[in-house]
Design a protein around this motif. Structure first.
Motif, PDB file in Angstrom:
ATOM      1  N   PRO A  89      64.038 128.641  -8.456  1.00 13.18           N
ATOM      2  CA  PRO A  89      63.982 129.998  -9.003  1.00 13.18           C
ATOM      3  C   PRO A  89      63.201 130.930  -8.077  1.00 13.18           C
ATOM      4  O   PRO A  89      62.416 130.480  -7.248  1.00 13.18           O
ATOM      5  CB  PRO A  89      63.237 129.791 -10.317  1.00 13.18           C
ATOM      6  N   ARG A  90      63.437 132.225  -8.242  1.00  9.35           N
ATOM      7  CA  ARG A  90      62.631 133.188  -7.494  1.00  9.35           C
ATOM      8  C   ARG A  90      61.217 133.193  -8.039  1.00  9.35           C
ATOM      9  O   ARG A  90      61.013 133.071  -9.245  1.00  9.35           O
ATOM     10  CB  ARG A  90      63.239 134.592  -7.612  1.00  9.35           C
ATOM     11  N   ARG A  91      60.256 133.355  -7.161  1.00  5.18           N
ATOM     12  CA  ARG A  91      58.862 133.313  -7.579  1.00  5.18           C
ATOM     13  C   ARG A  91      58.034 134.242  -6.700  1.00  5.18           C
ATOM     14  O   ARG A  91      58.485 134.663  -5.628  1.00  5.18           O
ATOM     15  CB  ARG A  91      58.329 131.891  -7.477  1.00  5.18           C
ATOM     16  N   GLU A  92      56.847 134.536  -7.159  1.00  8.17           N
ATOM     17  CA  GLU A  92      55.928 135.365  -6.391  1.00  8.17           C
ATOM     18  C   GLU A  92      55.063 134.464  -5.515  1.00  8.17           C
ATOM     19  O   GLU A  92      54.490 133.482  -5.985  1.00  8.17           O
ATOM     20  CB  GLU A  92      55.051 136.199  -7.320  1.00  8.17           C
ATOM     21  N   GLU A 117      66.997 130.934  12.892  1.00  8.60           N
ATOM     22  CA  GLU A 117      65.690 130.741  13.507  1.00  8.60           C
ATOM     23  C   GLU A 117      64.901 129.601  12.872  1.00  8.60           C
ATOM     24  O   GLU A 117      64.859 129.462  11.648  1.00  8.60           O
ATOM     25  CB  GLU A 117      64.889 132.047  13.422  1.00  8.60           C
ATOM     26  N   TRP A 118      64.266 128.822  13.732  1.00  2.55           N
ATOM     27  CA  TRP A 118      63.430 127.717  13.278  1.00  2.55           C
ATOM     28  C   TRP A 118      62.187 128.214  12.547  1.00  2.55           C
ATOM     29  O   TRP A 118      61.594 129.232  12.920  1.00  2.55           O
ATOM     30  CB  TRP A 118      62.957 126.888  14.465  1.00  2.55           C
ATOM     31  N   THR A 119      61.796 127.513  11.505  1.00  6.21           N
ATOM     32  CA  THR A 119      60.483 127.710  10.885  1.00  6.21           C
ATOM     33  C   THR A 119      59.745 126.373  10.937  1.00  6.21           C
ATOM     34  O   THR A 119      60.336 125.324  11.216  1.00  6.21           O
ATOM     35  CB  THR A 119      60.575 128.170   9.417  1.00  6.21           C
ATOM     36  N   SER A 120      58.473 126.400  10.649  1.00  2.00           N
ATOM     37  CA  SER A 120      57.670 125.177  10.698  1.00  2.00           C
ATOM     38  C   SER A 120      57.687 124.407   9.386  1.00  2.00           C
ATOM     39  O   SER A 120      57.080 123.335   9.288  1.00  2.00           O
ATOM     40  CB  SER A 120      56.221 125.530  11.064  1.00  2.00           C
ATOM     41  N   SER A 121      58.366 124.922   8.374  1.00  3.07           N
ATOM     42  CA  SER A 121      58.303 124.340   7.027  1.00  3.07           C
ATOM     43  C   SER A 121      59.301 123.204   6.835  1.00  3.07           C
ATOM     44  O   SER A 121      60.442 123.274   7.288  1.00  3.07           O
ATOM     45  CB  SER A 121      58.564 125.425   5.973  1.00  3.07           C
ATOM     46  N   TRP A 122      58.861 122.177   6.119  1.00  4.60           N
ATOM     47  CA  TRP A 122      59.754 121.096   5.718  1.00  4.60           C
ATOM     48  C   TRP A 122      60.664 121.585   4.594  1.00  4.60           C
ATOM     49  O   TRP A 122      60.281 122.465   3.818  1.00  4.60           O
ATOM     50  CB  TRP A 122      58.960 119.880   5.255  1.00  4.60           C
ATOM     51  N   TYR A 123      61.832 121.015   4.517  1.00  5.59           N
ATOM     52  CA  TYR A 123      62.801 121.383   3.490  1.00  5.59           C
ATOM     53  C   TYR A 123      62.438 120.680   2.186  1.00  5.59           C
ATOM     54  O   TYR A 123      62.697 119.488   2.000  1.00  5.59           O
ATOM     55  CB  TYR A 123      64.197 120.974   3.954  1.00  5.59           C
ATOM     56  N   GLU A 124      61.832 121.444   1.285  1.00  7.45           N
ATOM     57  CA  GLU A 124      61.354 120.917   0.003  1.00  7.45           C
ATOM     58  C   GLU A 124      61.934 121.753  -1.137  1.00  7.45           C
ATOM     59  O   GLU A 124      62.235 122.943  -0.960  1.00  7.45           O
ATOM     60  CB  GLU A 124      59.825 120.981  -0.071  1.00  7.45           C
ATOM     61  N   PRO A 125      62.072 121.170  -2.337  1.00 13.11           N
ATOM     62  CA  PRO A 125      62.523 121.978  -3.490  1.00 13.11           C
ATOM     63  C   PRO A 125      61.440 122.962  -3.892  1.00 13.11           C
ATOM     64  O   PRO A 125      60.249 122.685  -3.768  1.00 13.11           O
ATOM     65  CB  PRO A 125      62.776 120.929  -4.572  1.00 13.11           C
ATOM     66  N   TYR A 126      61.865 124.122  -4.388  1.00  8.63           N
ATOM     67  CA  TYR A 126      60.898 125.110  -4.863  1.00  8.63           C
ATOM     68  C   TYR A 126      60.275 124.635  -6.174  1.00  8.63           C
ATOM     69  O   TYR A 126      60.904 123.876  -6.938  1.00  8.63           O
ATOM     70  CB  TYR A 126      61.589 126.458  -5.096  1.00  8.63           C
ATOM     71  N   PRO A 127      59.067 125.092  -6.453  1.00  5.56           N
ATOM     72  CA  PRO A 127      58.443 124.749  -7.743  1.00  5.56           C
ATOM     73  C   PRO A 127      59.338 125.152  -8.911  1.00  5.56           C
ATOM     74  O   PRO A 127      59.835 126.276  -8.955  1.00  5.56           O
ATOM     75  CB  PRO A 127      57.151 125.569  -7.724  1.00  5.56           C
ATOM     76  N   GLY A 128      59.572 124.237  -9.817  1.00  8.31           N
ATOM     77  CA  GLY A 128      60.425 124.518 -10.958  1.00  8.31           C
ATOM     78  C   GLY A 128      61.890 124.182 -10.741  1.00  8.31           C
ATOM     79  O   GLY A 128      62.694 124.252 -11.675  1.00  8.31           O
ATOM     80  N   ASN A 129      62.271 123.823  -9.520  1.00 11.51           N
ATOM     81  CA  ASN A 129      63.650 123.464  -9.208  1.00 11.51           C
ATOM     82  C   ASN A 129      63.805 121.949  -9.343  1.00 11.51           C
ATOM     83  O   ASN A 129      63.116 121.187  -8.663  1.00 11.51           O
ATOM     84  CB  ASN A 129      64.004 123.911  -7.789  1.00 11.51           C
ATOM     85  N   LYS A 130      64.709 121.514 -10.200  1.00  9.77           N
ATOM     86  CA  LYS A 130      64.898 120.088 -10.460  1.00  9.77           C
ATOM     87  C   LYS A 130      66.028 119.480  -9.635  1.00  9.77           C
ATOM     88  O   LYS A 130      66.437 118.341  -9.855  1.00  9.77           O
ATOM     89  CB  LYS A 130      65.169 119.876 -11.949  1.00  9.77           C
ATOM     90  N   LEU A 131      66.502 120.262  -8.652  1.00  8.65           N
ATOM     91  CA  LEU A 131      67.566 119.782  -7.787  1.00  8.65           C
ATOM     92  C   LEU A 131      67.087 118.566  -6.982  1.00  8.65           C
ATOM     93  O   LEU A 131      65.947 118.525  -6.510  1.00  8.65           O
ATOM     94  CB  LEU A 131      67.983 120.897  -6.822  1.00  8.65           C
TER      95      LEU A 131
END
Length: 317
Positions: free
Chosen positions: A96-99, A250-264
């Protein structure tokens, strides 16, 4: 006026001046004053004419040091379901979208260019990084010797055969990370990249919520390749950062993780894939050019593509 045109006019003007000097000098060989005047005129031409580099859109590799300050504060990250067809227009992994609250940071206004990367690749660190001009893996790249240090397993470094003011493509995560580190910077996180691209109001693209062909260098623009950085004046974020919806992903340094609240659940989630952001000349605008779009890619030394580029970031203060 582009770089080639400027070089042409400079060359033409200098040629005419030289011919003038020779013709007049042949008539009056003993007149040193005329020769001296011609030399002065030639010198003034060189000094007064603009420097022969591309001046459009801020894409010159000399502007690689320009960075935009992204102020401290919260922004809306991710997507909401009514922005399009979930799973097609809107990625399920964007919900979900989050702040998200971020500290202030700087990010490059333009994608790292061929000229800037070439200087990095030509550096002779411990005598182990040198040109290998005779080796070719494809018609579009030059192979450059290995990198030492933390990423010593890197076998080759690639620099496209392109003008220096074009964005550097075909770069692996390891190469992008090494370049940023060499300049005292780092790759941006996924959160930093997205805030720099869309601002704080949750807009879909850097310029707003409506996409039209020609706003960014995506497949629809039919450029069939990258363009000089900053060539699409509409593809600029609220912070003055260019080409975040098109040109290169473009590359980012972040690992591909589910967003908080996403049960995917996806096998790519975890510490095996990095997030790449942004649109590209070789992919459709939807979904790729949307600021919230996420694309997982393994950060291995052999995983590079003509679609992949990067820009650098650094902490503020």
């Amino acid at each position: 006026m582009n770089r080639k045109k400027i070089r042409f006019f400079v060359s033409l003007r200098m040629t005419l001046l030289t011919l003038h000097c020779h013709s007049e000098g042949a008539k009056r060989l003993k007149n040193l004053g005329l020769v001296f005047s011609c030399l002065l005129l030639l010198a003034s031409c060189i000094l007064l004419l603009p420097y022969p580099c591309w001046a459009g859109g801020g894409g010159s590799y000399d502007k690689g040091s320009e960075m935009a300050l992204i102020p401290e504060g919260a922004f809306l990250m991710g997507s909401i379901e009514n922005e399009g067809r979930v799973g097609i227009d809107v990625g399920v992994d964007e919900l979900p979208r989050r702040e998200v609250y971020l500290k202030a940071f700087y990010i490059d206004k333009y994608e790292v260019t061929v000229g800037a990367y070439r200087k990095f690749a030509e550096l002779n660190i411990d005598g182990d990084r040198k040109f290998a001009k005779d080796e070719m893996s494809s018609p579009s790249v030059l192979l450059i010797g290995g990198l030492t240090g933390e990423r010593a397993r890197m076998k080759k470094m690639r620099v496209p055969i392109a003008d220096d003011d074009f964005p550097m493509s075909d770069v692996s995560y390891m190469e992008a990370e090494a370049y940023c580190k060499s300049t005292g910077k780092r790759l941006p996180t996924e959160e930093e990249w997205e805030k720099a691209a869309r601002g704080t109001d949750g807009r879909i693209w850097p310029w707003g919520n409506k996409f039209e062909v020609g706003m960014a260098n995506t497949l629809e623009s039919k450029e069939n390749g990258t363009v000089q950085s900053g060539s699409f004046p509409t593809d600029v974020s609220p912070y003055g950062v260019y080409d975040m919806a098109g040109n290169l992903m473009e590359w980012t340094s972040s690992w591909y993780e589910p967003y908080p609240g996403n049960k995917l659940e996806r096998p790519q989630f975890g510490k095996d894939y990095k997030v790449i952001k942004g649109g590209t000349w070789s992919a459709p605008s939807i979904p790729f050019s949307r600021a919230a779009h996420r694309h997982p890619v393994r950060p291995t030394e052999n995983n590079h593509s003509h679609r992949y580029g990067f820009r650098c970031a650094k902490d503020a203060g």
